[in-house]
Design an enzyme around this catalytic site. Structure first.
Site, PDB file in Angstrom:
ATOM      1  N   CYS A 116       0.811  -1.228   0.000  1.00 41.56           N
ATOM      2  CA  CYS A 116       0.000   0.000   0.000  1.00 41.56           C
ATOM      3  C   CYS A 116       0.841   1.272   0.000  1.00 41.56           C
ATOM      4  O   CYS A 116       0.407   2.306  -0.496  1.00 41.56           O
ATOM      5  CB  CYS A 116      -0.922   0.016   1.209  1.00 41.56           C
ATOM      6  SG  CYS A 116      -1.938  -1.459   1.302  1.00 41.56           S
ATOM      7  N   HIS A 283      -4.058   6.861   1.073  1.00 43.78           N
ATOM      8  CA  HIS A 283      -4.190   5.563   0.410  1.00 43.78           C
ATOM      9  C   HIS A 283      -5.605   5.067   0.669  1.00 43.78           C
ATOM     10  O   HIS A 283      -6.088   5.112   1.799  1.00 43.78           O
ATOM     11  CB  HIS A 283      -3.150   4.583   0.967  1.00 43.78           C
ATOM     12  CG  HIS A 283      -3.528   3.150   0.736  1.00 43.78           C
ATOM     13  ND1 HIS A 283      -3.818   2.662  -0.516  1.00 43.78           N
ATOM     14  CD2 HIS A 283      -3.691   2.114   1.601  1.00 43.78           C
ATOM     15  CE1 HIS A 283      -4.140   1.387  -0.404  1.00 43.78           C
ATOM     16  NE2 HIS A 283      -4.079   1.031   0.865  1.00 43.78           N
ATOM     17  N   ASN A 313      -9.944  -0.941  -3.062  1.00 47.08           N
ATOM     18  CA  ASN A 313      -8.560  -0.667  -2.647  1.00 47.08           C
ATOM     19  C   ASN A 313      -7.637  -1.167  -3.763  1.00 47.08           C
ATOM     20  O   ASN A 313      -7.543  -2.366  -4.005  1.00 47.08           O
ATOM     21  CB  ASN A 313      -8.289  -1.397  -1.325  1.00 47.08           C
ATOM     22  CG  ASN A 313      -6.877  -1.237  -0.808  1.00 47.08           C
ATOM     23  OD1 ASN A 313      -5.945  -0.988  -1.564  1.00 47.08           O
ATOM     24  ND2 ASN A 313      -6.714  -1.408   0.490  1.00 47.08           N
TER      25      ASN A 313
HETATM   26  N1  ACO Z   1     -19.509 -10.314   3.882  1.00 46.32           N
HETATM   27  C1  ACO Z   1     -20.256 -10.688   4.909  1.00 46.32           C
HETATM   28  N2  ACO Z   1     -19.732 -11.039   6.106  1.00 46.32           N
HETATM   29  C2  ACO Z   1     -18.394 -10.978   6.233  1.00 46.32           C
HETATM   30  C3  ACO Z   1     -17.558 -10.575   5.184  1.00 46.32           C
HETATM   31  C4  ACO Z   1     -18.161 -10.243   3.961  1.00 46.32           C
HETATM   32  N3  ACO Z   1     -17.462  -9.830   2.900  1.00 46.32           N
HETATM   33  N4  ACO Z   1     -16.287 -10.620   5.612  1.00 46.32           N
HETATM   34  C5  ACO Z   1     -16.299 -11.029   6.883  1.00 46.32           C
HETATM   35  N5  ACO Z   1     -17.588 -11.238   7.272  1.00 46.32           N
HETATM   36  C6  ACO Z   1     -18.078 -11.692   8.562  1.00 46.32           C
HETATM   37  C7  ACO Z   1     -17.062 -12.464   9.335  1.00 46.32           C
HETATM   38  O1  ACO Z   1     -17.059 -13.813   8.950  1.00 46.32           O
HETATM   39  C8  ACO Z   1     -17.552 -12.264  10.744  1.00 46.32           C
HETATM   40  O2  ACO Z   1     -18.608 -13.149  10.973  1.00 46.32           O
HETATM   41  P1  ACO Z   1     -18.823 -13.834  12.419  1.00 46.32           P
HETATM   42  O3  ACO Z   1     -19.026 -12.699  13.369  1.00 46.32           O
HETATM   43  O4  ACO Z   1     -20.025 -14.688  12.220  1.00 46.32           O
HETATM   44  O5  ACO Z   1     -17.551 -14.573  12.681  1.00 46.32           O
HETATM   45  C9  ACO Z   1     -18.113 -10.860  10.731  1.00 46.32           C
HETATM   46  O6  ACO Z   1     -18.370 -10.543   9.356  1.00 46.32           O
HETATM   47  C10 ACO Z   1     -17.170  -9.838  11.312  1.00 46.32           C
HETATM   48  O7  ACO Z   1     -15.877 -10.092  10.756  1.00 46.32           O
HETATM   49  P2  ACO Z   1     -14.671  -9.160  11.031  1.00 46.32           P
HETATM   50  O8  ACO Z   1     -13.499  -9.606  10.218  1.00 46.32           O
HETATM   51  O9  ACO Z   1     -14.500  -9.018  12.512  1.00 46.32           O
HETATM   52  O10 ACO Z   1     -15.259  -7.841  10.419  1.00 46.32           O
HETATM   53  P3  ACO Z   1     -14.795  -6.369  10.655  1.00 46.32           P
HETATM   54  O11 ACO Z   1     -15.870  -5.602  11.283  1.00 46.32           O
HETATM   55  O12 ACO Z   1     -13.445  -6.294  11.255  1.00 46.32           O
HETATM   56  O13 ACO Z   1     -14.667  -5.892   9.145  1.00 46.32           O
HETATM   57  C11 ACO Z   1     -12.926  -5.466   7.588  1.00 46.32           C
HETATM   58  C12 ACO Z   1     -13.747  -6.526   8.278  1.00 46.32           C
HETATM   59  C13 ACO Z   1     -13.812  -4.647   6.688  1.00 46.32           C
HETATM   60  C14 ACO Z   1     -11.851  -6.142   6.753  1.00 46.32           C
HETATM   61  C15 ACO Z   1     -12.316  -4.559   8.674  1.00 46.32           C
HETATM   62  O14 ACO Z   1     -11.654  -5.312   9.652  1.00 46.32           O
HETATM   63  C16 ACO Z   1     -11.382  -3.575   8.120  1.00 46.32           C
HETATM   64  O15 ACO Z   1     -11.778  -2.644   7.468  1.00 46.32           O
HETATM   65  N6  ACO Z   1     -10.091  -3.698   8.408  1.00 46.32           N
HETATM   66  C17 ACO Z   1      -9.093  -2.849   7.880  1.00 46.32           C
HETATM   67  C18 ACO Z   1      -8.318  -3.610   6.915  1.00 46.32           C
HETATM   68  C19 ACO Z   1      -8.270  -2.973   5.582  1.00 46.32           C
HETATM   69  O16 ACO Z   1      -8.837  -1.971   5.281  1.00 46.32           O
HETATM   70  N7  ACO Z   1      -7.497  -3.601   4.763  1.00 46.32           N
HETATM   71  C20 ACO Z   1      -7.321  -3.096   3.474  1.00 46.32           C
HETATM   72  C21 ACO Z   1      -6.054  -3.549   2.980  1.00 46.32           C
HETATM   73  S1  ACO Z   1      -4.798  -3.013   4.003  1.00 46.32           S
HETATM   74  C22 ACO Z   1      -4.541  -1.536   3.631  1.00 46.32           C
HETATM   75  O17 ACO Z   1      -4.657  -1.142   2.510  1.00 46.32           O
HETATM   76  C23 ACO Z   1      -4.240  -0.700   4.817  1.00 46.32           C
END
Ligand code: ACO
Length: 356
Positions: A116, A283, A313
């Site tokens: 990134c 980013h 992204n």
């Molecule tokens: N659709 C539906 N449900 C989903 C999905 C999806 N695409 N993905 C995960 N879930 C579910 C999980 O299985 C979980 O279910 P459970 O509670 O029954 O176990 C639930 O949703 C919550 O999962 P989490 O991973 O805890 O979800 P979170 O609220 O953390 O959101 C996300 C996930 C969007 C990835 C978040 O953590 C985030 O934004 N993190 C930042 C990472 C990021 O932005 N990375 C980008 C690349 S890195 C960079 O560029 C910096």
């Protein structure tokens, strides 16, 4: 000593639009979940057999070169940032060089693998080359094709819904105008968390790092078993080890801490303040991250550019794509202070201040 300015900028994204709705055909997800957690409505995917990171980059580069008022043969160095290269080796820099037909000069080409923050690392390297007088026209690109390497089953949904394909490019040149161009760049990394956001196999680790693979990305394979290698085993495929893994919540927490920190560091060194920033280009990791950083910095809406809603992204490409869009929309003008910042896999992060 002269400074470094952006003389030309361009971007290119594939034509094919993939909506959240389309993703629901392949995995258990919903438009509501994706929009609420990431802000993304749609992204672009390449056409198989027709487009690659190098070809997307060539399209973006051609626009940047034209806008800089030069020709491809004036380019004296290429820097290519990507985490999704066409080949494991050779790098994308030489493939872009071939794609653009830069054959006469045989200029150097460097690949940067900083995910990134690749564009900011590339900008910093280019800035040093220009300021030292070594090069006069550097082509810096960030390009990604994520769609060829994601797990589109429900197992990979937390990662796959986030990423999109695209490319952005700039031509960097010396400037003698006092105060114009790149004011500074700040680069950081912390390898402690290397596996928190990673694509681990295939690779040459031979299982050495397996003890660092956290439970959050554990697909249930035996950590004591040697699964590493540049060969691909059936077990790697079955266990999803050839796809990116991410501890999303951990990445989120680190990102909202490091983004403001590195921006303040750059501003402090330049004797500037947040209120001096005319346009902030983060980013495009996740809209929630950008909004949180905006709040922490107390930046008004008109001083930040977000386009993750349309493109997802695009990792190393996201900053040059967003910067180009903001510039095309007339939101970046001569004399403006532009702040760029990125955080991502590695972890690596950085910031750059540019007086346009
Ligand atoms: N659709 C539906 N449900 C989903 C999905 C999806 N695409 N993905 C995960 N879930 C579910 C999980 O299985 C979980 O279910 P459970 O509670 O029954 O176990 C639930 O949703 C919550 O999962 P989490 O991973 O805890 O979800 P979170 O609220 O953390 O959101 C996300 C996930 C969007 C990835 C978040 O953590 C985030 O934004 N993190 C930042 C990472 C990021 O932005 N990375 C980008 C690349 S890195 C960079 O560029 C910096």
């Amino acid at each position: 000593m002269s400074g470094t300015r952006i003389a030309g900028i361009g971007f290119h994204v594939p034509e094919r639009v993939v909506t959240n709705e389309e993703l629901t055909r392949w995995m258990d997800t919903t438009d509501e979940w994706i929009v609420e957690r990431t802000g993304i409505h749609e992204r672009r995917y390449v056409k198989k057999f027709e487009e690659t990171p190098a070809t997307l980059a060539a399209q973006a580069a051609a626009i940047a070169i034209e806008r800089a008022g030069i020709t491809k043969d004036d380019i004296d160095f290429i820097i290519f940032a990507t985490l999704s290269p066409d080949y494991f080796f050779p790098g994308c820099g030489v493939l872009l060089q071939r794609e653009l037909g830069i054959t006469k000069t045989e200029c150097g080409a460097l690949d940067i693998r900083n995910q990134c923050s690749g564009f900011i690392y590339g900008l910093s390297v280019a800035d040093q080359f220009i300021k030292s007088g070594m090069y006069k026209n550097i082509l810096l690109v960030g390009a990604e094709v994520h769609s060829m390497g994601l797990d589109f089953s429900t197992r990979g949904r937390n990662v796959s819904v986030i990423f999109g394909d695209g490319a952005g490019a700039v031509v960097l040149q010396p400037t003698d105008k006092p105060g114009q161009g790149v004011l500074n760049t700040k680069l950081h990394s912390n390898g402690t968390y290397a596996e928190k956001l990673a694509l681990i196999s295939p690779g040459s680790h031979s299982g050495y790092h397996n003890r660092h693979i956290p439970e959050a990305v554990d697909y249930g394979y035996d950590h004591n078993t040697d699964l590493g290698g540049t060969f691909v085993t059936q077990k790697m495929l079955d266990d999803g080890l050839c796809f990116p893994t991410m501890d999303g919540q951990f990445v989120f927490k680190m990102a909202i801490q490091k983004f403001p920190e590195v921006i303040q560091e750059a501003l402090h060194q330049a004797g500037l303040q947040v209120s001096d920033i005319n346009m902030f280009i983060p980013h495009q990791a996740n809209l929630r991250i950008s909004q949180m950083v905006q709040r922490l910095l107390r930046l008004p809406d008109e001083r930040i550019w977000n386009n993750i809603q349309k493109y997802g992204n695009t990792t190393a490409a996201s900053i040059p794509i967003a910067l180009c869009e903001a510039w095309e929309a007339g939101k970046v003008k001569e004399g403006d202070l532009v702040a760029l910042a990125a955080f991502g896999s590695g972890f690596t992060w950085g910031a750059a201040l540019i007086r346009w």
